[in-house]
Design a protein around this motif. Structure first.
Motif, PDB file in Angstrom:
ATOM      1  N   VAL A 284       0.838  -1.193   0.000  1.00 24.14           N
ATOM      2  CA  VAL A 284       0.000   0.000   0.000  1.00 24.14           C
ATOM      3  C   VAL A 284       0.878   1.250   0.000  1.00 24.14           C
ATOM      4  N   THR A 285       0.422   2.267  -0.717  1.00 28.99           N
ATOM      5  CA  THR A 285       1.099   3.562  -0.707  1.00 28.99           C
ATOM      6  C   THR A 285       0.036   4.659  -0.641  1.00 28.99           C
ATOM      7  N   PHE A 286       0.485   5.892  -0.506  1.00 29.53           N
ATOM      8  CA  PHE A 286      -0.425   7.023  -0.335  1.00 29.53           C
ATOM      9  C   PHE A 286      -0.074   8.133  -1.322  1.00 29.53           C
ATOM     10  N   VAL A 287      -1.096   8.879  -1.720  1.00 28.00           N
ATOM     11  CA  VAL A 287      -0.905  10.041  -2.580  1.00 28.00           C
ATOM     12  C   VAL A 287      -1.747  11.173  -2.013  1.00 28.00           C
ATOM     13  N   ASP A 288      -1.158  12.355  -1.835  1.00 27.14           N
ATOM     14  CA  ASP A 288      -1.926  13.531  -1.442  1.00 27.14           C
ATOM     15  C   ASP A 288      -2.545  14.151  -2.691  1.00 27.14           C
ATOM     16  N   SER A 289      -3.790  14.607  -2.561  1.00 25.14           N
ATOM     17  CA  SER A 289      -4.547  14.992  -3.756  1.00 25.14           C
ATOM     18  C   SER A 289      -4.129  16.320  -4.363  1.00 25.14           C
ATOM     19  N   ASP A 290      -3.194  17.031  -3.746  1.00 25.74           N
ATOM     20  CA  ASP A 290      -2.654  18.238  -4.386  1.00 25.74           C
ATOM     21  C   ASP A 290      -1.282  17.982  -4.996  1.00 25.74           C
ATOM     22  N   ASP A 291      -0.831  16.734  -4.944  1.00 26.68           N
ATOM     23  CA  ASP A 291       0.451  16.350  -5.539  1.00 26.68           C
ATOM     24  C   ASP A 291       0.224  15.631  -6.864  1.00 26.68           C
ATOM     25  N   PHE A 292       1.311  15.302  -7.551  1.00 25.28           N
ATOM     26  CA  PHE A 292       1.213  14.559  -8.809  1.00 25.28           C
ATOM     27  C   PHE A 292       2.481  13.740  -8.988  1.00 25.28           C
ATOM     28  N   MET A 293       2.574  13.002 -10.072  1.00 25.43           N
ATOM     29  CA  MET A 293       3.732  12.132 -10.277  1.00 25.43           C
ATOM     30  C   MET A 293       4.015  11.964 -11.757  1.00 25.43           C
ATOM     31  N   ASP A 294       5.181  11.410 -12.064  1.00 29.64           N
ATOM     32  CA  ASP A 294       5.477  11.059 -13.445  1.00 29.64           C
ATOM     33  C   ASP A 294       4.467  10.004 -13.900  1.00 29.64           C
ATOM     34  N   LYS A 295       3.910  10.196 -15.080  1.00 32.00           N
ATOM     35  CA  LYS A 295       2.870   9.287 -15.567  1.00 32.00           C
ATOM     36  C   LYS A 295       3.436   7.873 -15.700  1.00 32.00           C
ATOM     37  N   PHE A 296       2.632   6.913 -15.342  1.00 33.16           N
ATOM     38  CA  PHE A 296       2.961   5.488 -15.358  1.00 33.16           C
ATOM     39  C   PHE A 296       3.955   5.115 -14.252  1.00 33.16           C
ATOM     40  N   ARG A 297       4.198   6.024 -13.322  1.00 31.47           N
ATOM     41  CA  ARG A 297       5.051   5.686 -12.163  1.00 31.47           C
ATOM     42  C   ARG A 297       4.470   4.495 -11.402  1.00 31.47           C
ATOM     43  N   ILE A 298       3.153   4.504 -11.204  1.00 27.11           N
ATOM     44  CA  ILE A 298       2.526   3.416 -10.462  1.00 27.11           C
ATOM     45  C   ILE A 298       2.761   2.074 -11.161  1.00 27.11           C
ATOM     46  N   GLN A 299       2.662   2.059 -12.486  1.00 29.95           N
ATOM     47  CA  GLN A 299       2.913   0.816 -13.217  1.00 29.95           C
ATOM     48  C   GLN A 299       4.363   0.357 -13.052  1.00 29.95           C
ATOM     49  N   ARG A 300       5.286   1.311 -13.036  1.00 32.36           N
ATOM     50  CA  ARG A 300       6.693   0.944 -12.836  1.00 32.36           C
ATOM     51  C   ARG A 300       6.912   0.354 -11.449  1.00 32.36           C
ATOM     52  N   ILE A 301       6.201   0.898 -10.461  1.00 33.91           N
ATOM     53  CA  ILE A 301       6.334   0.381  -9.102  1.00 33.91           C
ATOM     54  C   ILE A 301       5.809  -1.055  -9.015  1.00 33.91           C
ATOM     55  N   VAL A 302       4.622  -1.309  -9.582  1.00 32.29           N
ATOM     56  CA  VAL A 302       4.076  -2.674  -9.494  1.00 32.29           C
ATOM     57  C   VAL A 302       4.902  -3.647 -10.334  1.00 32.29           C
ATOM     58  N   ASP A 303       5.467  -3.177 -11.430  1.00 31.51           N
ATOM     59  CA  ASP A 303       6.380  -4.035 -12.206  1.00 31.51           C
ATOM     60  C   ASP A 303       7.531  -4.489 -11.316  1.00 31.51           C
ATOM     61  N   TYR A 304       8.065  -3.557 -10.532  1.00 32.59           N
ATOM     62  CA  TYR A 304       9.185  -3.891  -9.645  1.00 32.59           C
ATOM     63  C   TYR A 304       8.721  -4.828  -8.532  1.00 32.59           C
ATOM     64  N   LEU A 305       7.565  -4.543  -7.947  1.00 31.76           N
ATOM     65  CA  LEU A 305       7.064  -5.359  -6.840  1.00 31.76           C
ATOM     66  C   LEU A 305       6.789  -6.794  -7.278  1.00 31.76           C
ATOM     67  N   GLU A 306       6.396  -6.987  -8.523  1.00 34.99           N
ATOM     68  CA  GLU A 306       6.160  -8.337  -9.027  1.00 34.99           C
ATOM     69  C   GLU A 306       7.437  -9.162  -9.066  1.00 34.99           C
ATOM     70  N   LYS A 307       8.552  -8.493  -9.287  1.00 34.87           N
ATOM     71  CA  LYS A 307       9.825  -9.194  -9.440  1.00 34.87           C
ATOM     72  C   LYS A 307      10.617  -9.300  -8.139  1.00 34.87           C
TER      73      LYS A 307
END
Length: 321
Positions: free
Chosen positions: A86-109
């Motif tokens: 689990v992770t958290f995001v504050d609703s006034d922040d943002f991130m590099d697009k597809f960052r979440i997918q990169r994180i789950v790709d890493y977590l799978e491995k």
């Protein structure tokens, strides 16, 4: 939907000016990810933005509740988590697009760690500055040292947590607190043995927006200073109870605590709370007296300043008559 690997909790309260960018850079149509948006009683256009952007995704859960504050909004999300991480995001922040997918790709491995520290950039008036970006494995002693030195963030949006550890140890956010992450993170660190930092070239950046009217950057108040003091004292006292801390880390923790107490003392004087300031001054004296470590020149200069009579220092700071 199959059981997700990662849950992303997004509390929302009156962030209409930033929410669209937050959601559009965070939400991806990936069954490995569960999004839990907690609308904490917003009275602006945040609800409309959520409905327009997020509701079309099958992996988004929306919770609408009356306003209870950030801690309770995050806790509401935690109760619904159905994933390993689990992770958290504050609703006034943002991130590099597809960052979440990169994180789950890493977590799978990879499953060799109980806490992942993620790259963060601060974002203020269009200017970006790297706040943390590292590729290393840290012992808890090393990590506490670097947190106390300001090399790593305390905000929970800069981590991926193992859900099982949160659940088994009943770790939640303290209701009604500002700086609530300083109460959450130490409780989690107590139950793990190492932290893995993931670099930006693997997962991209999270952009922490610095804005003057956010909770942590609002004008000083007694409530804010009280919670600033309490959270700082809590995290340092909690860390000092950890076993096998080396002298360098203990020194860094004590330096951090002096900084917290000194800033609280000065800021209380600035808002005219002399009685509360005097209490903190006595707390500083007691801490110095009972501390078994030496202090840096910077901390020693603060110790000299608190030796000035409170009324005289107040006149200097505020021009009191």
């Amino acid at each position: 939907m199959s059981k997700p690997l990662l849950s992303v909790i997004i509390p929302v309260y009156n962030t209409q000016d930033f929410l669209e960018e937050c959601l559009e850079t965070t939400i991806v149509n990936d069954e490995r990810v569960q999004y839990i948006i907690v609308n904490d009683g917003s009275i602006d256009n945040s609800s409309k933005i959520i409905n327009r952007i997020a509701i079309g995704f099958s992996n988004v859960i929306l919770v609408n509740q009356r306003n209870k504050g950030l801690s309770e909004a995050r806790n509401a999300g935690l109760r619904l988590v159905n994933s390993k991480w689990v992770t958290f995001v504050d609703s006034d922040d943002f991130m590099d697009k597809f960052r979440i997918q990169r994180i789950v790709d890493y977590l799978e491995k990879s499953d060799n760690c109980d806490l992942y520290s993620l790259p963060v950039m601060s974002y203020e008036n269009g200017k970006r500055k790297v706040a943390q970006d590292c590729n290393d494995n840290h012992t808890i002693n090393e990590y506490i040292y670097r947190v106390m030195k300001g090399n790593f963030q305390i905000g929970v949006w800069s981590y991926v947590f193992r859900t099982e550890i949160i659940r088994n140890n009943h770790i939640f956010f303290d209701k009604g607190r500002l700086f609530e992450d300083k109460f959450f993170l130490p409780k989690y660190l107590k139950n793990i043995s190492n932290v893995q930092s993931l670099p930006s070239n693997k997962v991209g950046y999270y952009y922490y927006r610095m804005r003057s009217n956010s909770i942590t950057h609002k004008k000083m108040s007694l409530k804010k200073l009280t919670d600033w003091h309490d959270s700082g004292v809590y995290i340092t006292d909690f860390f000092l109870k950890f076993k096998k801390l080396d002298s360098k880390t203990v020194f860094a923790i004590n330096e951090y605590k002096i900084m917290i107490l000194f800033r609280t003392y000065i800021d209380l004087l600035k808002i005219g709370q002399k009685s509360d300031a005097e209490s903190v001054k006595n707390e500083i004296k007691s801490f110095i007296k009972n501390s078994k470590t030496k202090f840096s020149f910077v901390s020693f200069s603060k110790i000299i300043i608190i030796s000035i009579p409170t009324n005289l220092l107040s006149i200097f700071l505020n021009g009191d008559k």
